[in-house]
Design an enzyme around this catalytic site. Sequence first.
Site, PDB file in Angstrom:
ATOM      1  N   ARG A 234      63.330  34.939 -67.057  1.00  0.00           N
ATOM      2  CA  ARG A 234      62.244  35.853 -67.352  1.00  0.00           C
ATOM      3  C   ARG A 234      61.462  36.139 -66.354  1.00  0.00           C
ATOM      4  NH1 ARG A 234      64.821  36.126 -71.616  1.00  0.00           N
ATOM      5  NH2 ARG A 234      64.599  36.162 -73.529  1.00  0.00           N
ATOM      6  N   GLU A 263      60.438  45.941 -67.714  1.00  0.00           N
ATOM      7  CA  GLU A 263      61.379  46.592 -67.520  1.00  0.00           C
ATOM      8  C   GLU A 263      61.767  47.644 -68.681  1.00  0.00           C
ATOM      9  OE1 GLU A 263      63.790  43.037 -69.309  1.00  0.00           O
ATOM     10  OE2 GLU A 263      63.959  41.900 -67.372  1.00  0.00           O
ATOM     11  N   HIS A 282      68.835  42.462 -66.738  1.00  0.00           N
ATOM     12  CA  HIS A 282      68.840  41.585 -67.932  1.00  0.00           C
ATOM     13  C   HIS A 282      70.205  41.647 -68.471  1.00  0.00           C
ATOM     14  CE1 HIS A 282      65.367  39.934 -70.392  1.00  0.00           C
ATOM     15  NE2 HIS A 282      66.587  38.932 -70.372  1.00  0.00           N
TER      16      HIS A 282
END
Length: 331
Positions: A234, A263, A282
């Site tokens: 993360r 993000e 991601h």
Amino acid sequence: MFKIVVTDYEFANLAPELEVFGAADVEFVTGPFESREALAEACGDADAIINQYVELDAGFIGRLERCAVICRYGIGVNTIDVDAATAAGIMVANVPDGSLDDVSDHAAAMILSLSRGLGSYDRAIRAGVWDYAAAKPLHRLRGRILGLVGFGNIPQRLAEKMQVFGMEILAFDPFVRAEKAAESGARLVGLEELAATSDVISVHVPLNDETRGLIGKDQLALMKPTSLIINTARGGIIDEDALTAALRAGRISGAGLDVFADEPLPAGSPFASLDNTVLSPHTAWYSEQSEHEIRTKTAQNALAALIDGRPLYLVNRDLKPRVVARRSLPL
């Protein structure tokens, strides 16, 4: 009838979820929602909520009148205020085993790409430069040390894969016994020793109050100038300002980043302009197989919680589940 609301999703459709619900008496509400207020109103009387990226904070959770379970796509539950859900008697569920190989493969791919200079060579050739020194200096992986921050299922699989390349394994995880780590060929050490000793560091802890900024200026300063750092966990676990400064100054050799504090990655992010980074959006969790598995198990979590009183994968196991009267059937 059960009402299940999906707060948000990035898939083309919700066919795997609908297949799970099948003949069950379910009202399936998917949006898109024009505002957070509209989403909160839709969720207010939901029996179950499925969540991807929308933040479900204490205020949002406090408005849930009937909800028995919040189910998150994937492993991390950092989008959900788990403490608030627990206090409200709402079960929280995730899918901890849907992408173990995919994430560990992705971390391995980033290690190999950086250690072999593939990004630099690719950019050089596209610019018309044919030169083995375009990525110099490179160092072989055999005999070098991989330091794993966290030693759960994903880093254990990564350790197994990178041992094939001859890497030695260190791990930092206060929740793992030394004997358990040794079974996977790893030696437990403190975070400072791991930072100072490792040639590659790969981050695999959840994002919470204890891990936010876990890898910061002090830890980066301990790393070797030839070392690499990988993050498929993360954003926010690594202090991005400190990492940018270390990469720019050459205090570490490179970084492979799949996750970021913000993000999508904002336009103008310094990571995008650095030659010693490998970036992905991601997506370490993704393969066609893992996507189907995660989505199917997320829907199964919701249905099992509503029908059997417990999801397949319960996160907050110490809660006292709320009791809500069954929804009245229309006359």
